[in-house]
Design a protein around this motif. Structure first.
Motif, short mmCIF file in Angstrom:
data_model
loop_
_atom_site.label_atom_id
_atom_site.label_comp_id
_atom_site.label_asym_id
_atom_site.label_seq_id
_atom_site.Cartn_x
_atom_site.Cartn_y
_atom_site.Cartn_z
N VAL A 323 1.78 -0.47 5.70
CA VAL A 323 0.73 -0.18 6.57
C VAL A 323 -0.10 0.94 6.01
O VAL A 323 -1.49 0.97 5.97
N LEU A 324 0.56 2.03 5.52
CA LEU A 324 -0.22 3.10 5.00
C LEU A 324 -0.99 2.88 3.76
O LEU A 324 -2.22 3.13 3.79
N LEU A 325 -0.39 1.99 2.84
CA LEU A 325 -1.16 1.49 1.79
C LEU A 325 -2.40 0.76 2.07
O LEU A 325 -3.35 0.90 1.53
N ALA A 326 -2.03 -0.36 2.74
CA ALA A 326 -3.25 -1.25 3.40
C ALA A 326 -4.35 -0.16 3.99
O ALA A 326 -5.59 -0.64 3.59
N SER A 327 -4.07 0.58 4.67
CA SER A 327 -4.97 1.55 5.61
C SER A 327 -5.84 2.08 4.55
O SER A 327 -7.09 2.21 4.48
N CYS A 328 -5.18 2.68 3.45
CA CYS A 328 -5.95 3.49 2.38
C CYS A 328 -6.77 2.85 1.47
O CYS A 328 -8.05 3.07 0.95
N ILE A 329 -6.25 1.55 1.22
CA ILE A 329 -7.08 0.81 0.43
C ILE A 329 -8.45 0.48 1.28
O ILE A 329 -9.40 0.49 0.74
N GLU A 330 -8.31 -0.12 2.32
CA GLU A 330 -9.41 -0.27 3.12
C GLU A 330 -10.24 1.01 3.41
O GLU A 330 -11.42 0.71 3.37
N ALA A 331 -9.57 2.02 3.45
CA ALA A 331 -10.57 3.16 3.82
C ALA A 331 -11.58 3.55 2.56
O ALA A 331 -12.38 4.17 2.81
N ILE A 332 -11.14 3.06 1.49
CA ILE A 332 -11.90 3.49 0.23
C ILE A 332 -12.66 2.02 -0.21
O ILE A 332 -13.31 2.11 -1.17
N GLY A 333 -12.80 0.99 0.50
CA GLY A 333 -13.51 -0.07 0.32
C GLY A 333 -13.09 -1.27 -0.02
O GLY A 333 -13.62 -2.21 -0.23
N GLY A 334 -11.63 -1.33 -0.06
CA GLY A 334 -10.85 -2.44 -0.56
C GLY A 334 -10.52 -3.54 0.49
O GLY A 334 -10.86 -3.09 1.62
N ARG A 335 -9.85 -4.50 -0.01
CA ARG A 335 -9.28 -5.58 0.98
C ARG A 335 -7.75 -5.49 0.60
O ARG A 335 -7.28 -5.52 -0.70
N ALA A 336 -7.06 -5.60 1.62
CA ALA A 336 -5.48 -5.52 1.64
C ALA A 336 -4.99 -6.51 2.43
O ALA A 336 -5.35 -7.21 3.31
N ARG A 337 -3.61 -6.80 2.27
CA ARG A 337 -2.70 -7.64 2.87
C ARG A 337 -1.57 -7.08 3.03
O ARG A 337 -0.99 -6.39 2.05
N ILE A 338 -0.54 -7.48 4.04
CA ILE A 338 0.80 -7.30 3.96
C ILE A 338 1.71 -8.41 4.40
O ILE A 338 1.15 -9.39 5.17
N LEU A 339 2.57 -8.42 3.30
CA LEU A 339 3.54 -9.63 3.26
C LEU A 339 4.95 -9.42 3.63
O LEU A 339 5.11 -8.21 3.49
N HIS A 340 5.66 -10.40 4.22
CA HIS A 340 7.18 -10.04 4.14
C HIS A 340 7.65 -11.09 3.53
O HIS A 340 7.58 -12.16 3.29
N GLY A 341 9.09 -10.99 2.83
CA GLY A 341 9.94 -11.78 2.14
C GLY A 341 11.11 -11.46 2.11
O GLY A 341 11.64 -10.84 3.21
N SER A 342 11.85 -12.44 1.55
CA SER A 342 13.47 -12.34 1.74
C SER A 342 14.00 -12.29 0.34
O SER A 342 13.51 -12.67 -0.71
N CYS A 343 15.23 -12.07 0.15
CA CYS A 343 16.00 -12.09 -1.17
C CYS A 343 17.61 -11.88 -0.56
O CYS A 343 17.87 -11.87 0.57
N SER A 344 18.58 -12.11 -1.62
CA SER A 344 19.96 -11.97 -1.37
C SER A 344 20.48 -10.54 -0.55
O SER A 344 21.36 -10.50 0.22
N ASP A 345 19.37 -9.53 -0.59
CA ASP A 345 19.71 -8.11 -0.06
C ASP A 345 19.33 -8.24 1.47
O ASP A 345 19.66 -7.27 2.22
N GLY A 346 18.49 -9.09 1.75
CA GLY A 346 17.91 -9.00 2.99
C GLY A 346 16.44 -9.24 3.35
O GLY A 346 15.74 -10.23 2.37
N ALA A 347 15.85 -8.58 4.27
CA ALA A 347 14.21 -8.97 4.17
C ALA A 347 13.32 -7.65 3.79
O ALA A 347 13.99 -6.50 3.81
N HIS A 348 12.16 -8.07 3.67
CA HIS A 348 11.28 -6.68 3.17
C HIS A 348 9.94 -6.80 3.30
O HIS A 348 9.53 -8.30 3.54
N ALA A 349 9.01 -5.86 3.38
CA ALA A 349 7.57 -6.07 3.69
C ALA A 349 6.95 -5.03 2.49
O ALA A 349 7.57 -4.09 2.10
#
Length: 415
Positions: A323-349
């Protein structure tokens, strides 16, 4: 003796994870009686009397409701242990003054019971009434890793009590144990992935120190601009327009001054300076991040608004980081997205920054390798010719847990 000390002083003597107090007391009493009977020695009447008194105290501790007055179970167990000790002394002493023995043992026990009744508080936290209730049963089946978090046991106890509502439902208990253990395991796995960032930071301490100087003594003075209420969705937590977020991002981006954008497919794509700005923001946040898990009892992900994360000193879990990275990228004029995924260790964003065309992507890979020599930079398959994104996981360009990705957030309506 240990179990009685646990009941009397639970803070100094934690419970044994493999046994409930009642099972432990019963097992200890049986082993004590058997060992005393098998031990070579003088089996006089004083021996059997002491043995009987000790067993009586243990039974009373297991069934405290049978007493006409309320006595602390830990105290009863301690008196039982004392009586067993007297039996041991009797069996090892060839010549025993029975008259003196018959006066001293009852006097010591009577004094212990009387003094303990006045000195020990009656507290639901330390007294024991038979088998464990549903909350304690669930806690004893959880991965002990949760205990490293200060105050977590009290928080979990309240959550378990709320979920079970004192119902003796074995299936519901088992489901709750599975749910909480899964979340504890996910917390441990996420923390292990984050450790790789800490090791990498050692290699780039000079660059990180320079970014720290850019931030300087930035302090959130106007607390009224910081979100203080809990948000329900991740899109509410992304706050590029917050003055706190904008100031924070601009200071870090100023390490590579210049125009952020060039256009690609109708969207602003970062130029060389913009890519360097993204990587500088990521480097600083990753270096200063303090991993703190969501409350296990929250039931859902806990999203911290970006400005609040800055005000709290860059702390949180993977979705707060994203969330913080996406906010900072947009704050300087960029475009961002946040995804979630999984692996053998569990879930992640994780967060990603929009790059654009293949040519822009190739340039991004080259600049990323200038920041991190030799790094193999990965990406998800683009949805179109101008749809390349840079992964900003714990390590830029590297997916730590990116199988089966799904979209949680993407910049909308700003371009």
């Amino acid at each position: 003796m240990y179990i009685s000390l646990h009941l009397l002083l639970p803070g100094q003597f934690p419970s044994l994870p493999a046994l409930t107090p009642s099972h432990g007391a019963l097992l200890a009493a049986v082993l004590s009686v058997v060992s005393l009977l098998l031990l070579p020695g003088y089996k006089k009447s004083s021996f059997f009397v002491s043995l009987g008194i000790g067993s009586g105290f243990i039974i009373l501790a297991l069934y405290p409701g049978s007493l006409p007055l309320r006595l602390h179970e830990g105290l009863l167990l301690a008196c039982g242990t004392l009586s067993y000790s007297a039996a041991l002394y009797s069996s090892l002493t060839p010549v025993l003054n029975r008259q003196l023995f018959s006066l001293i043992l009852p006097a010591v026990l009577a004094f212990s019971v009387t003094a303990g009744s006045f000195l020990l508080p009656e507290s639901d936290d330390i007294t024991y009434r038979g088998e464990l209730d549903s909350v304690r049963r669930v806690l004893t089946q959880l991965d002990p890793a949760y205990k490293v978090v200060l105050g977590m046991e009290q928080e979990l106890s309240a959550y378990i009590a709320e979920k079970l509502q004192n119902k003796d439902d074995k299936e519901e208990e088992e489901a709750l144990v599975y749910e909480l253990n899964s979340r504890i395991q996910q917390m441990e796995d996420e923390l292990a992935r984050f450790k790789a960032v800490e090791e990498e930071n050692v290699l780039y301490r000079d660059e990180i120190a320079a970014l720290k100087r850019k931030i300087g003594d930035m302090e959130v003075r106007d607390k009224s601009t910081v979100a203080i209420r809990r948000v329900a969705t991740i899109s509410e937590a992304v706050r590029p327009a917050s003055p706190v977020v904008r100031d924070f991002a601009v200071r870090l981006a100023s390490a590579h001054p210049g125009s952020f954008s060039r256009f690609s497919g109708g969207y602003p794509s970062p130029g060389p300076e913009g890519i360097a700005q993204i990587l500088s923001i990521h480097r600083y946040i990753a270096a200063e991040w303090k991993y703190i898990s969501d409350p296990l009892s929250s039931g859902t992900d806990y999203y911290s608004p970006a400005d609040r994360t800055i005000a709290l000193g860059l702390s949180g879990d993977c979705d707060d980081f994203a969330v913080l990275l996406a906010s900072c990228i947009e704050a300087i004029g960029g475009r961002a997205r946040i995804l979630h995924g999984s692996c053998s260790d569990g879930a992640h964003a994780w967060a990603e920054a929009y790059i654009g065309s293949v040519a822009a992507w190739n340039e991004t890979v080259s600049i990323t390798r200038e920041f991190y020599p030799g790094r193999s930079v990965s990406y998800l398959g683009p949805r179109s010719a101008d749809d390349y994104w840079l992964c900003l996981d714990w390590q830029a360009g590297i997916y730590s847990c990116g199988e089966n990705p799904g979209y949680m957030y993407e910049t909308q309506g700003r371009f």
